[in-house]
Design a protein around this motif. Structure first.
Motif, PDB file in Angstrom:
ATOM      1  N   PRO A  46       0.818  -1.227   0.000  1.00  0.00           N
ATOM      2  CA  PRO A  46       0.000   0.000   0.000  1.00  0.00           C
ATOM      3  C   PRO A  46       0.846   1.269   0.000  1.00  0.00           C
ATOM      4  O   PRO A  46       0.808   2.059   0.906  1.00  0.00           O
ATOM      5  N   GLN A  47       1.624   1.448  -1.048  1.00  0.00           N
ATOM      6  CA  GLN A  47       2.555   2.563  -1.084  1.00  0.00           C
ATOM      7  C   GLN A  47       2.707   3.056  -2.509  1.00  0.00           C
ATOM      8  O   GLN A  47       2.535   2.290  -3.447  1.00  0.00           O
ATOM      9  N   ASN A  89       6.718  20.134   7.903  1.00  0.00           N
ATOM     10  CA  ASN A  89       7.312  18.879   8.354  1.00  0.00           C
ATOM     11  C   ASN A  89       6.397  18.121   9.298  1.00  0.00           C
ATOM     12  O   ASN A  89       6.360  16.886   9.279  1.00  0.00           O
ATOM     13  N   ALA A  90       5.658  18.847  10.124  1.00  0.00           N
ATOM     14  CA  ALA A  90       4.709  18.185  11.019  1.00  0.00           C
ATOM     15  C   ALA A  90       3.659  17.440  10.190  1.00  0.00           C
ATOM     16  O   ALA A  90       3.265  16.314  10.513  1.00  0.00           O
ATOM     17  N   ARG A  91       3.235  18.084   9.089  1.00  0.00           N
ATOM     18  CA  ARG A  91       2.210  17.460   8.238  1.00  0.00           C
ATOM     19  C   ARG A  91       2.772  16.213   7.532  1.00  0.00           C
ATOM     20  O   ARG A  91       2.127  15.167   7.477  1.00  0.00           O
ATOM     21  N   ASP A  93       5.287  14.359   8.450  1.00  0.00           N
ATOM     22  CA  ASP A  93       5.559  13.306   9.436  1.00  0.00           C
ATOM     23  C   ASP A  93       4.269  12.654   9.911  1.00  0.00           C
ATOM     24  O   ASP A  93       4.224  11.466  10.204  1.00  0.00           O
ATOM     25  N   MET A  94       3.213  13.453   9.996  1.00  0.00           N
ATOM     26  CA  MET A  94       1.923  12.909  10.419  1.00  0.00           C
ATOM     27  C   MET A  94       1.395  11.918   9.380  1.00  0.00           C
ATOM     28  O   MET A  94       0.756  10.923   9.730  1.00  0.00           O
ATOM     29  N   GLY A  96       3.242  10.094   7.630  1.00  0.00           N
ATOM     30  CA  GLY A  96       4.225   9.019   7.457  1.00  0.00           C
ATOM     31  C   GLY A  96       4.907   9.106   6.102  1.00  0.00           C
ATOM     32  O   GLY A  96       5.383   8.111   5.567  1.00  0.00           O
ATOM     33  N   ALA A  98       7.700  10.609   3.179  1.00  0.00           N
ATOM     34  CA  ALA A  98       9.103  11.028   3.096  1.00  0.00           C
ATOM     35  C   ALA A  98       9.288  11.740   1.763  1.00  0.00           C
ATOM     36  O   ALA A  98       8.901  11.223   0.722  1.00  0.00           O
ATOM     37  N   LEU A 115       2.097   6.470   1.832  1.00  0.00           N
ATOM     38  CA  LEU A 115       1.171   5.353   1.964  1.00  0.00           C
ATOM     39  C   LEU A 115      -0.004   5.641   1.035  1.00  0.00           C
ATOM     40  O   LEU A 115      -0.447   6.787   0.908  1.00  0.00           O
ATOM     41  N   ASP A 117      -3.148   5.316   1.051  1.00  0.00           N
ATOM     42  CA  ASP A 117      -4.390   5.964   1.482  1.00  0.00           C
ATOM     43  C   ASP A 117      -4.197   7.443   1.831  1.00  0.00           C
ATOM     44  O   ASP A 117      -5.127   8.104   2.265  1.00  0.00           O
ATOM     45  N   GLU A 121      -3.658  14.030  -0.364  1.00  0.00           N
ATOM     46  CA  GLU A 121      -2.960  15.066   0.393  1.00  0.00           C
ATOM     47  C   GLU A 121      -1.457  15.013   0.124  1.00  0.00           C
ATOM     48  O   GLU A 121      -0.779  16.043   0.058  1.00  0.00           O
TER      49      GLU A 121
ATOM     50  N   SER B 287      10.112  16.682  12.118  1.00  0.00           N
ATOM     51  CA  SER B 287       9.362  17.222  13.258  1.00  0.00           C
ATOM     52  C   SER B 287       9.571  16.381  14.513  1.00  0.00           C
ATOM     53  O   SER B 287       8.993  16.678  15.557  1.00  0.00           O
ATOM     54  N   ARG B 358       2.932   5.567  11.701  1.00  0.00           N
ATOM     55  CA  ARG B 358       2.831   5.618  10.233  1.00  0.00           C
ATOM     56  C   ARG B 358       4.220   5.621   9.585  1.00  0.00           C
ATOM     57  O   ARG B 358       4.434   5.037   8.535  1.00  0.00           O
ATOM     58  N   ARG B 359       5.180   6.301  10.208  1.00  0.00           N
ATOM     59  CA  ARG B 359       6.526   6.338   9.630  1.00  0.00           C
ATOM     60  C   ARG B 359       7.206   4.970   9.761  1.00  0.00           C
ATOM     61  O   ARG B 359       7.939   4.552   8.868  1.00  0.00           O
TER      62      ARG B 359
END
Lengths: 440, 436
Positions: A46-47, A89-91, A93-94, A96, A98, A115, A117, A121, B287, B358-359
């Motif tokens: 799923p990536q 970066n917060a977004r 990282d949230m 997941g 890179a 990912l 799903d 975004e 972050s 998730r990461r």
């Protein structure tokens, strides 16, 4: 413990016909702004990988500012016109996700891994990063300082010193391929934020660039997401200009020694000028190189230096792809005491390739290894994206991988001899040693 | 806005056991016409004894030097001709040998592995040992001795574990031990561990489980089980403190670097999973807490990383950071301590954990993109946890980790008194040949 009887000897299996590689057949389309899209749907994990390639590598650096392309790419994820670096970066990282950019001599690549799903975004953020970076002053100075420190740390390692000196010796100081694509301390220190923004405005444009997507996605969602995300991006990427590549290194036929105090090993490089990725000889050159050093243990260099002599952990060689003729280099690291012997053996193996036709069995083996390993080249979304990007970047035929086996099959022992004479002649290469022991 | 749930990730497999005890795992994936064949022995550097460190890895090199019916050079040659690749690796708890081949060449890989499991001793000789001793000594020089900071991990493990503990010495082995290993050492290690009963064989890729099991029986079913090797025992209790708490080492480098390590629960433990999430929460992503505290906001480090070893006797949690120009390592150490104390005091949100999970998942997906890596993960679970299916259960366990779990493991295991701290500073490189 009782002695077990010797197990039976089984006959070596006879292999059936090899499976046909399944080269991806991607969908291709062009967005209204001219950005080309190549998408290979690969369900399973799923990536998805999205990779934007721009013809804006270090060759496009302003001449006095080597490192501009690299710094610009590092700053893409340091804040956009809408989001601060911390918010962005917060977004990411949230989610997941890179996102990383890399700069080669010819191209800048920006790669995002998401990912599946989070596709919509993820692509919106990816487009924002590529098209609307803000180069905030504070983050710019931090990234610049980190880049300068990294350059200093890099030179703590003899292998890096050897690599840098080798490209410089091979191409001479006037050619952009001579410098590392991440630039020089002087260039990185001097380039201003305004110059970075100007580089971005000039080179980060849709027409002339392309995006490769590979992985698991909903095709309709992908199309819609790309269209929306890149809708406001308009313009043409200027084509890079290359000065002529010298026919041979200036110090061809000679050895350059870079002394390294207390070296545990000597880093050895032997380098010359190769060919551009478009060359009709590219595939035959790949076969030729495979015989000499394409495989670190079984190539002639590895068989001699590692398997026969036990002098090294490995030895190999490769042609570098380029829009202009790239380099060719052999590399190894050996015990200091055997440095001179290792250089002699490498040059002797190269000379042997220019003097004796390759035996038919060895040629067969190289061809089989290159062709039959193809199924592995299309195993993962990352590998698929990379192969598709190569075709697009160097404007190679779309059926390149389908015809690859036949092209390899056509290579003859005469071709190998001719290409070895063009590229492996010891008189046409320069040797660089970082370490000691060359006097022996 | 609702955040999407964790995408599922499963590696379905079937397992059978041959009469001699060899366990065989099959994972079918027909998307590419290739098969990964993976043979893992429950034997690693932790099964060596002091004075003979490096033996497991040196034997791995010898195993590529030919067997009775596939003499020197044939192993790589036959596989490369068929379009396959192969390699092996040695780590603390296991040694593995693996081939990825087009689907028509599975039997070739099995035949070669069988030959070196059943017919290796007759070819094991002095000349071969001397040659590979030279190659491994060069590997040690290239990958450790002449690499900047290359000796730090070795010293850190000596500091972290009690003297003589199986994880206290490096897998590559000490130079003096590499010089001392004899043919008899190699023979005994091979006879003890390289047996059908001590191996897990995994097939991953374009092959049905039924055919995989048939081929396993045909190529390995008649081999003797070998001596019984007990499952790896977990450390009864983790050491309360490291053997050496703090040390400074000089190296030929330009910037100070901080290394800290802690002993933690073993791979497979629920707390290990929470610690893995903590490792991502601390330093993966711009972050994350340590990236912010040391690199982005604090601006005292060029880089910071955290890691967790999936090892069987216990786990190892580590943090590594390289200083910016003019910054002493102590400044980084204080900042790391503050961040760990904040986590332990409950300063972590559920959202922060979700992002970290998730990461982790993103990395898991990337790491399992190839059949070669999936075969490795299944073989490791079967070897270290006893069952290949435990892999999927561990993957699922990440979705259950809460902020409180992360707080608890940080408080319980990553205290200042349990850390081994090694600082590498610019200076003259220390003489490494006498380290043993």
């Amino acid at each position: 413990m009782p002695l077990d009887p010797m197990p039976a000897v089984m006959p070596q299996p006879v292999l059936g016909p090899p499976p046909a590689p399944r080269a991806p057949h991607p969908e291709r389309w062009t967005l209204p702004n001219g950005l080309r899209v190549i998408a290979a749907h690969r369900p399973g994990l799923p990536q998805l990988v999205i990779r934007l390639t721009l013809p804006a590598g270090s060759v496009a650096d302003p001449p006095a500012l080597p490192g501009t392309a690299s710094l610009v790419s590092s700053l893409l994820t340091e804040g956009t016109q809408r989001l601060s670096a911390d918010e962005l970066n917060a977004r990411l990282d949230m989610l997941g996700a890179a996102v990383h950019a890399s700069v080669g001599h010819d191209f800048t690549d920006v790669e995002g891994i998401f990912l599946s799903d989070t596709l919509a975004e993820g692509i919106a953020l990816f487009a924002e990063i590529v098209t609307r970076p803000a180069f905030p002053a504070d983050e710019t100075e931090r990234v610049r300082a980190e880049a300068l420190d990294a350059l200093v740390a890099r030179l703590d390692e003899p292998a890096n010193v050897a690599d840098d000196r080798t490209t410089l010796e091979a191409f001479g100081p006037e050619h952009p391929y001579a410098l590392p694509s991440f630039g020089t301390p002087e260039g990185i220190a001097a380039v201003t934020r305004e110059e970075m923004a100007a580089f971005h405005a000039l080179h980060y444009q849709p027409r002339g660039a392309f995006v490769v997507v590979a992985g698991d996605y909903e095709p309709a969602e992908l199309r819609a997401s790309l269209e929306t995300a890149f809708a406001d991006w308009q313009g043409d990427v200027p084509l890079p200009v290359y000065p002529p590549v010298p026919p041979a290194p200036r110090a061809a036929g000679r050895t350059v020694l870079v002394p390294w105090e207390d070296a545990a090993q000597s880093e050895i490089r032997v380098a010359g000028i190769g060919l551009d990725r478009h060359s009709p000889d590219w595939i035959a050159a790949g076969v030729t190189n495979y015989i000499l050093g394409g495989s670190t243990i079984t190539g002639r260099l590895g068989a001699n230096l590692r398997e026969d002599k036990g002098w090294t952990y490995g030895a190999r060689s490769a042609f570098s792809a380029g829009l202009a003729p790239g380099g060719w280099a052999a590399e190894t690291a050996v015990d200091v005491e055997v440095t001179a012997g290792a250089v002699r053996e490498i040059l002797a193996e190269m000379r042997r390739m220019t003097e004796e036709p390759v035996p038919e069995a060895e040629l067969r083996r190289a061809k089989d290894a290159l062709v039959l390993s193809l199924p592995r080249a299309f195993e993962t979304p990352g590998r698929i994206a990379s192969r598709l990007a190569t075709l697009e970047a160097y404007d190679l035929p779309r059926d390149y991988w389908e015809t690859f086996p036949a092209q390899v099959e056509k290579v003859t022992a005469d071709d190998v001899l001719r290409l070895a004479r063009e590229h492996f002649d010891p008189a046409r290469v320069v040797t660089v040693v970082v370490g000691a022991g060359i006097e022996g | 806005m609702t955040e999407p749930k964790l995408a599922p990730l499963h590696v379905p497999s079937r397992t059978t056991t041959l009469a001699n005890g060899m366990r065989v795992v099959a994972h079918e994936d027909t998307s590419s016409p290739i098969v990964a064949v993976h043979l893992m022995y429950r034997a690693g550097s932790a099964d060596e004894r002091p004075g003979r460190t490096g033996l497991a890895h040196l034997l791995e090199h010898l195993m590529f030097e030919g067997s009775q019916h596939a003499p020197k050079g044939q192993f790589d040659d036959l596989l490369e001709r068929a379009g396959g690749t192969n390699n092996g690796s040695t780590w603390l708890d296991r040694t593995n040998y693996f081939e990825t081949v087009p689907s028509n060449a599975v039997e070739l890989a099995l035949w070669l592995e069988r030959d070196r499991m059943a017919h290796f001793l007759p070819v094991l000789g002095e000349e071969m040992l001397e040659l590979q001793r030279g190659v491994v000594i060069n590997e040690r020089r290239q990958s450790y001795d002449s690499r900047p900071y290359g000796m730090a991990d070795e010293r850190l493990h000596e500091m972290l574990f009690p003297e003589g503990h199986a994880y206290s010495w490096p897998t590559i082995g000490y130079m003096a031990d590499l010089e001392a290993i004899t043919l008899e050492d190699a023979r005994t290690f091979y006879q003890t561990y390289y047996t059908a009963g001590n191996a897990v064989l995994v097939f991953a890729g374009d092959i049905s489980p039924q055919r995989a099991f048939e081929l396993a029986e045909r190529y390995f079913g008649d081999l003797p089980a070998g001596p019984r090797i007990p499952r790896i025992a977990r450390m009864g209790s983790l050491p309360a403190a490291p053997r050496v708490r703090r040390e400074t080492m000089e190296d030929d480098v330009s910037f100070p670097r901080l290394y800290q390590a802690w002993t933690v629960p073993a791979y497979g433990d629920a707390e290990w999973v929470a610690l893995d999430v903590l490792a991502f929460l601390l330093a993966d992503g711009e972050s994350s807490r340590l990236q912010k505290a040391l690199v982005r906001d604090g601006r005292i480090a060029q880089d910071v990383d955290s890691y967790l070893y999936p090892t069987a006797r216990c786990g190892v949690f580590g943090i590594v950071a390289t200083a910016r120009s003019g910054i002493p390592a102590e400044a980084m150490e204080s900042a790391v301590r503050r961040a760990l104390d904040e986590v332990a005091a409950g300063g972590v949100t559920e959202d922060e954990v979700l992002g970290a999970v998730r990461r982790v998942r993103r990395d898991h997906v990337a790491e399992m993109a190839t059949v070669e890596e999936r075969a490795d993960a299944l073989a490791y679970a079967a070897t270290v946890l006893g069952r290949a299916e435990a892999l999927g259960e561990m993957m699922d366990a990440y979705g259950e980790v809460t902020a409180d779990d992360v707080r608890r493991v940080a408080a319980r295991y990553l205290g200042a008194g349990r850390a081994a701290t090694l600082v590498v500073v610019p200076g003259a490189e220390e003489e490494v040949e006498d380290a043993a």
